[in-house]
Design an enzyme around this catalytic site. Structure first.
Site, PDB file in Angstrom:
ATOM      1  N   ASP A 273     124.453  20.711   4.064  1.00 45.17           N
ATOM      2  CA  ASP A 273     124.295  20.644   2.614  1.00 45.17           C
ATOM      3  C   ASP A 273     123.496  21.880   2.196  1.00 45.17           C
ATOM      4  O   ASP A 273     122.873  22.556   3.007  1.00 45.17           O
ATOM      5  CB  ASP A 273     123.604  19.342   2.186  1.00 45.17           C
ATOM      6  CG  ASP A 273     123.901  19.017   0.717  1.00 45.17           C
ATOM      7  OD1 ASP A 273     124.340  19.926  -0.032  1.00 45.17           O
ATOM      8  OD2 ASP A 273     123.685  17.863   0.304  1.00 45.17           O
TER       9      ASP A 273
HETATM   10  C1  BGC Z   1     124.897  18.427  -3.003  1.00 49.11           C
HETATM   11  C2  BGC Z   1     126.284  18.421  -2.387  1.00 49.11           C
HETATM   12  C3  BGC Z   1     127.112  19.549  -2.957  1.00 49.11           C
HETATM   13  C4  BGC Z   1     126.385  20.862  -2.722  1.00 49.11           C
HETATM   14  C5  BGC Z   1     127.141  22.071  -3.235  1.00 49.11           C
HETATM   15  C6  BGC Z   1     124.248  19.804  -2.956  1.00 49.11           C
HETATM   16  O1  BGC Z   1     123.096  19.828  -3.722  1.00 49.11           O
HETATM   17  O2  BGC Z   1     124.078  17.492  -2.349  1.00 49.11           O
HETATM   18  O3  BGC Z   1     126.895  17.186  -2.634  1.00 49.11           O
HETATM   19  O4  BGC Z   1     128.387  19.548  -2.391  1.00 49.11           O
HETATM   20  O5  BGC Z   1     125.131  20.801  -3.385  1.00 49.11           O
HETATM   21  O6  BGC Z   1     127.157  22.106  -4.615  1.00 49.11           O
END
Ligand code: BGC
Length: 734
Positions: A273
């Protein structure tokens, strides 16, 4: 010291040799993808390999423009043109193609209803259709990695991402998320299941240390991912922000090497993530294959991987394993050779899917005979929640800029910055009731709204709740005085229908005063139309809850969310940041999530898991169970005993012999359309893991000998049909 280094390295070796039975990512069984990946890997230079495992933001950051070649989105990994390896253009995903900060100026996409709305349909083909539509739109914009396929459990109804998740139940979550992933991946695109694992609350998510008994995790959160991975074959798995049992998810050898790649033989790659990486060597050895959005990490950890390999801290073979996994997903999912954007997606299909999901996913919770509203209703008052403009949506990375444009972005304040999709329920109700006078009161003055309500034949009060990634709801009450508004309107007119546009469950202190309640969730950009269809009876509601609605927070395993909402940043904070204290969240309820907790404690919720009303009535009879080893099959006859066509969702639940650790569990369901008087048999085969408990020491599922109960009904609290069956003790093959 030595031993601590060797153990993860050995675990990685075990995980690196998936068994022959493993499917390729995207369900490709030809075996060509891994062979091609191996051949490309042979020809790669070290720096080409390192560039494939080091993903950056696909957007401007820290005064620097977006990377050359990036379309503009959450993430980007450059191509290796010499070898025909395409760039990875990564976009969010969960509820439609996102456009963060309007980086692709004016670019819009279909805003789908929330995942909780989709789950409430219990309709697996419809989940696949949602994935197909979102995937097609992403593909048409040139994206080839969709950061969607969220399979976290709704462990706490206050969770800020409840609207992005499917259910409190691992079977529902795994099957629905897996179906959406399979649909998305039918577009030559990699889908990413996330956030692995136990990322079930937002409070302190970047420092949270979730404590959970490993076997309980296997039977709850991890089972959801296991089923989701089997059904959806995602090309990628995103490891989560939080720690699990003291170790960050993206450097957690148990989660990544042992469970995902070892026990489940997952053949694709693990990406982090955004801001979830905390080390180079530990992460690499524990099973992380790609750092994503590296600017949000405190350092560019995989930017140092080359050095770690040179110094012998990470075996060269491990780097090759990372690259092979990424390439295997690229080939298996058909990304190579499909670099250019596809033809424009059929937006009509996106909207048709959004409409179908909301029509099937809205849940009728209460109906004292007022719905459907009579066609000759003369005066209708619509109140509240900006129903004159549109329908609300959830915040965070899943936010979509809807086709047709945002109806309203609320100024920061009341709901931070909630975006309303352009589907006015007021206008849709006017269209459904062309002969009625339909007025609107914004609800800012409850006394005035009540005065208007008194003179109406029916009142429809809309109420919203803003949920967003990064923040949990403080409690389960409707915010901004809406409980008081509903109460005063409902006191003035007993024919008051409440339409909830909430991210998840709320409490309803005014329930008894109302004539009807519809849970519409975040209904997506065709939501106004779908809600009006249900109010008028053009659509017979068939949604059923996939999450328990408690009477109050006191009934939850944790009456207060654990952690300190003021103590940690909501999201990753990037370079040089030193994260503060860790907060421990003790998930002592283990696998007793949602209805399982309520059942074990003998608590009656406000509305149980599985619950939902229809404009017709259904009956069940003749529950039969047959057993062949660990294969249990059950059937039941369901009949439409009312006078309208409708869809029934009979559910089967099972529980184990006293004291063997198998609590009440959903065993399966069927969704059946029935004409008045029609009856059909529903048959389900039970996943043997649902009959078992997990033995963490032996790393396998075990079924205890004894007498089991199968029950059938239309929700977890009403299961009138009972059948007993016996099982021999058994061990399930790993
Ligand atoms: C979120 C993810 C997301 C990623 C990219 C993160 O803050 O937890 O779900 O895919 O950002 O935007």
């Amino acid at each position: 010291m030595m031993a601590r280094r060797i153990i993860p390295a050995l675990a990685w070796l075990a995980a690196a040799a998936p068994g022959a039975a493993a499917d390729e990512p995207c369900g490709d069984r030809s075996g060509n993808a891994s062979a091609r990946a191996g051949a490309t890997l042979e020809r790669m230079t070290q720096s080409e390999k390192l560039s494939l495992v080091d993903g950056s933001l696909g957007a401007p950051w820290g005064g620097r423009p977006k990377p050359a070649g990036a379309i503009g989105s959450a993430g980007y990994v450059p191509a290796v043109p010499r070898l025909g390896v395409p760039a990875l253009q990564e976009t969010d995903a969960e509820l439609g193609v996102a456009n963060p900060g309007n980086i692709r100026r004016g670019d819009t996409a279909t805003a789908m209803p929330s995942d909780l709305a989709l789950a409430s349909t219990w309709d697996l083909p419809l989940a696949r259709r949602q994935g197909e539509a979102v995937g097609a739109q992403a593909r048409a914009k040139g994206f080839n990695v969709l950061l969607g396929g969220a399979a976290n459990l709704i462990r706490d109804p206050r969770g800020g991402r409840t609207f992005e998740y499917f259910s409190e139940d691992p079977l529902v979550t795994g099957l629905m998320a897996g179906s959406a992933i399979a649909g998305a991946q039918s577009n030559h695109i990699i889908s990413t299941t996330k956030h692995y694992a136990v990322n079930d609350q937002e409070t302190d998510r970047v420092v949270l240390d979730v404590r959970i008994d490993p076997a309980a995790a296997r039977e709850s959160d991890l089972l959801a991912f296991e089923i989701d991975v089997e059904r959806g074959h995602p090309g990628s798995v995103m490891c989560a922000y939080n720690q699990v049992n003291g170790v960050y998810s993206c450097e957690n050898d148990w989660l990544l090497n042992q469970v995902l790649k070892g026990d489940w033989r997952y053949p694709g790659y693990v990406m982090s993530d955004w801001g979830a990486v905390h080390s180079t060597v530990r992460s690499a050895l524990a099973g992380l294959d790609q750092e994503a959005g590296e600017q949000l990490d405190t350092e560019n950890f995989f930017g140092r991987l080359g050095l770690a390999v040179k110094e012998g801290k990470v075996p060269e073979a491990r780097l090759d394993d990372m690259v092979r996994r990424i390439l295997t997903s690229i080939y298996a999912c058909g990304l190579a050779g499909n670099e250019s954007a596809s033809d424009p997606a059929d937006l009509r299909e996106g909207e048709a899917a959004a409409l179908a999901i909301e029509r099937e996913g809205a849940v009728l919770l209460r109906n004292e005979g007022v719905l459907p509203l009579a066609a000759d209703t003369r005066r209708i008052l619509v109140v509240g929640a900006l129903a004159n403009l549109g329908v609300p949506s959830g915040g965070g990375s899943s936010q979509v800029v809807p086709t047709g444009g945002i109806a309203l972005k609320e100024p920061e304040g009341r709901n931070r910055a909630m975006i309303f999709d352009p589907s006015s329920p007021l206008e849709a109700i006017r269209r459904q009731f062309p002969r009625a006078r339909v007025d609107y009161a914004d609800g800012s003055n409850p006394a005035e709204a009540a005065k208007g309500a008194a003179g109406a034949d029916a009142v429809v009060v809309f109420a919203d709740q803003y949920l967003t990634e990064g923040v949990d709801a403080p409690d389960l009450n409707l915010p901004n005085g809406q409980d008081a508004l509903i109460e005063s309107v409902a006191r003035a007119n007993r024919r008051t229908v409440v339409v909830l546009e909430t991210g998840g469950p709320v409490v309803m202190p005014w329930l008894d005063l109302t004539a009807a309640v519809i849970e519409a969730w975040y209904p997506g950009q065709k939501g106004g139309e779908a809600i009006a269809d249900i109010l008028s009876g053009a659509v017979n509601p068939s949604g059923r809850l996939t999450v328990t609605f408690p009477k109050s927070e006191a009934q939850l395993p944790h009456p207060r969310i654990q952690g300190d909402p003021r103590g940690a940043p909501e999201g990753p904070v990037g370079r040089g940041h030193r994260y503060g204290r860790n907060f421990v969240a003790d998930y002592s309820e283990g696998a007793l999530v949602g209805y399982k907790w309520f059942f074990a404690r003998g608590e009656r919720p406000l509305f149980p898991f599985g619950y939902g009303l229809s404009y017709t009535k259904f009956g069940l009879r003749d529950l039969k169970v047959s057993v062949d080893g660990d294969q249990v099959t059950a059937s039941v006859i369901v009949r439409n005993v009312g006078s309208r066509a409708g869809a029934a969702i009979p559910q089967l639940y099972l529980s184990g012999p006293q004291g063997d650790g198998v609590p009440l569990r959903l065993a399966g369901w069927s969704r059946i359309d029935l004409a008045p008087g029609e009856e059909r048999e529903a048959t389900i085969s039970v996943d043997p893991r649902l009959l078992a408990t997990f033995d963490e020491a032996a790393r396998r599922w075990r079924i205890a000998a004894g007498s089991y109960r199968m029950t059938a009904g239309f929700d977890a609290d009403h299961r009138d049909l009972v059948a007993s069956f016996s099982l021999e003790s058994a061990e399930l093959p790993p």
